[in-house]
Design a protein around this motif. Structure first.
Motif, mmCIF file in Angstrom:
data_model
loop_
_atom_site.group_PDB
_atom_site.id
_atom_site.type_symbol
_atom_site.label_atom_id
_atom_site.label_comp_id
_atom_site.label_asym_id
_atom_site.label_seq_id
_atom_site.Cartn_x
_atom_site.Cartn_y
_atom_site.Cartn_z
ATOM 1 N N PHE A 189 23.856 25.439 17.913
ATOM 2 C CA PHE A 189 23.289 25.887 16.640
ATOM 3 C C PHE A 189 21.817 26.231 16.796
ATOM 4 O O PHE A 189 21.341 27.247 16.270
ATOM 5 C CB PHE A 189 23.463 24.796 15.583
ATOM 6 N N PHE B 8 21.427 36.244 6.795
ATOM 7 C CA PHE B 8 21.689 34.872 7.260
ATOM 8 C C PHE B 8 22.056 33.967 6.088
ATOM 9 O O PHE B 8 22.917 33.097 6.217
ATOM 10 C CB PHE B 8 20.470 34.311 7.988
ATOM 11 N N MET C 195 28.968 28.468 13.760
ATOM 12 C CA MET C 195 28.061 27.374 14.101
ATOM 13 C C MET C 195 27.571 26.659 12.851
ATOM 14 O O MET C 195 27.472 25.430 12.815
ATOM 15 C CB MET C 195 26.884 27.917 14.921
ATOM 16 N N VAL D 155 18.289 34.190 15.641
ATOM 17 C CA VAL D 155 18.043 34.748 14.310
ATOM 18 C C VAL D 155 16.555 34.876 14.050
ATOM 19 O O VAL D 155 16.072 35.890 13.529
ATOM 20 C CB VAL D 155 18.706 33.869 13.223
ATOM 21 N N THR E 128 27.458 36.262 13.414
ATOM 22 C CA THR E 128 28.126 35.421 14.409
ATOM 23 C C THR E 128 27.649 33.972 14.337
ATOM 24 O O THR E 128 28.216 33.099 15.000
ATOM 25 C CB THR E 128 27.889 35.952 15.840
ATOM 26 N N MET E 129 26.638 33.707 13.521
ATOM 27 C CA MET E 129 26.185 32.334 13.316
ATOM 28 C C MET E 129 27.125 31.554 12.404
ATOM 29 O O MET E 129 27.043 30.331 12.326
ATOM 30 C CB MET E 129 24.773 32.340 12.705
ATOM 31 N N SER E 130 28.012 32.241 11.721
ATOM 32 C CA SER E 130 28.863 31.580 10.735
ATOM 33 C C SER E 130 29.658 30.397 11.300
ATOM 34 O O SER E 130 29.679 29.322 10.690
ATOM 35 C CB SER E 130 29.809 32.600 10.095
ATOM 36 N N GLY F 153 21.441 29.536 18.527
ATOM 37 C CA GLY F 153 21.774 30.625 17.622
ATOM 38 C C GLY F 153 20.682 30.862 16.602
ATOM 39 O O GLY F 153 20.328 32.007 16.298
ATOM 40 N N LEU F 154 20.137 29.787 16.056
ATOM 41 C CA LEU F 154 19.058 29.914 15.082
ATOM 42 C C LEU F 154 17.820 30.529 15.718
ATOM 43 O O LEU F 154 17.104 31.316 15.084
ATOM 44 C CB LEU F 154 18.722 28.533 14.506
ATOM 45 N N THR G 213 25.592 34.739 5.340
ATOM 46 C CA THR G 213 26.432 34.155 6.392
ATOM 47 C C THR G 213 26.593 32.657 6.188
ATOM 48 O O THR G 213 27.682 32.097 6.400
ATOM 49 C CB THR G 213 25.801 34.437 7.767
ATOM 50 N N THR G 214 25.533 31.991 5.776
ATOM 51 C CA THR G 214 25.597 30.559 5.500
ATOM 52 C C THR G 214 26.541 30.270 4.332
ATOM 53 O O THR G 214 27.331 29.313 4.375
ATOM 54 C CB THR G 214 24.195 30.009 5.187
ATOM 55 N N ASN H 242 33.566 35.757 13.795
ATOM 56 C CA ASN H 242 32.748 35.702 14.996
ATOM 57 C C ASN H 242 33.174 36.744 16.020
ATOM 58 O O ASN H 242 32.415 37.074 16.922
ATOM 59 C CB ASN H 242 32.836 34.300 15.618
#
Length: 282
Positions: free
Chosen positions: A135, A166, A113, A142, A109-111, A138-139, A169-170, A268
């Motif tokens: 962000f 992660f 952001m 993680v 779900t960080m994608s 969210g970080l 996802t990035t 997300n």
């Protein structure tokens, strides 16, 4: 005739999002099951090789063009295939060897952001303080999932899994932003199908580099086989049907609209299903 009929079948955006939530969301725990019996990158490669072929057949039926015609369209396919199917799925499959599908779903779900941030240098979009705060929050989540312990220098298996997912996802977020530089008129169905095959190629290359054995699909247990068929046929190829058949998520004439790729928005929303499924079993 087929295209006119298909355009009349487009479903409401809300229904499509719910459908994606169930189809893709249930894929997280299924990937975890498959990872226990098959080499991760090889399994992911087979999944997208099969799914890509099915999506291309679908594209040939309902679109007026299947083959890319310009370098920009080829670059778009390579970017989506390399980042969003190759890199993202590699991180997801490798990471779920160490963490549950529930944790992996939260990380993905960080994608959106990450995409919002990388869009600043790549697309020249502007971001405000709230974006930066979001962000950072969210970080922080993680990092919390990584469960770092004070005084321990070696990484725990959970920490490794979180970082790998992660990273994937990035890569997904970077790909979803970068591909907007190569917008052309290739229908999205064709773009997705070819990109799946490109991603499968990258995944197979990764499997060879890692020295993975050839996946023995015939030796899978019934549960693992069912999970593999689900992520390949239903969540893989079939899961794109709601995306292709909704006005809200459909990209007209193959073009992405509205800034950050809507693939991030979809991604997300699909992580809620496995959280309940996995945490109820923990």
């Amino acid at each position: 005739m087929v295209m006119v009929f298909w355009n009349q079948l487009r479903m409401p955006a809300g229904l499509a999002i719910i459908g994606l939530g169930f189809l893709w969301g249930a894929g997280f725990p299924a990937i975890g099951i498959v990872d226990t019996e098959l080499p991760p990158l090889g399994a992911a490669g087979i999944r997208y090789a099969v799914s890509g072929c099915l999506v291309l057949v679908y594209a040939a039926i309902i679109t007026d063009r299947l083959l890319p015609q310009t370098q920009r369209e080829l670059f778009g396919i390579i970017i989506v295939g390399g980042f969003m199917f190759g890199g993202y799925q590699a991180g997801l499959y490798l990471g779920t060897q160490y963490i549950s599908g529930a944790v992996a779903s939260v990380i993905t779900t960080m994608s959106p952001m990450v995409a919002a941030l990388v869009a600043v240098p790549i697309l020249g979009e502007s971001r405000g303080l709230l974006d930066a705060v979001g962000f950072c929050l969210g970080l922080t989540g993680v990092i919390t999932l990584s469960q770092p312990a004070v005084g321990i220098t070696s990484l725990s298996s959970t920490s490794i899994g979180v970082r790998v997912v992660f990273l994937g996802t990035t890569l997904f977020a970077v790909g979803s932003v970068t591909v907007q530089l190569f917008d052309e008129s290739l229908p999205m169905e064709a773009l997705q199908g070819w990109a799946m095959l490109v991603g499968a190629g990258f995944l197979f290359c990764g499997a060879i580099i890692r020295g993975e054995p050839v996946p023995a699909v015939h030796s899978l247990s019934p549960v693992a086989l069912g999970s593999f068929l689900y992520i390949t046929l239903i969540a893989g190829a079939g899961g794109l049907s709601p995306l292709f058949s909704t006005d809200a998520l459909y990209w007209s004439n193959g073009n992405y609209t509205g800034g950050i790729s809507r693939a991030d928005c979809s991604d997300n929303r699909v992580s809620t299903t496995p959280r309940a499924d996995n945490w109820s079993n923990d």
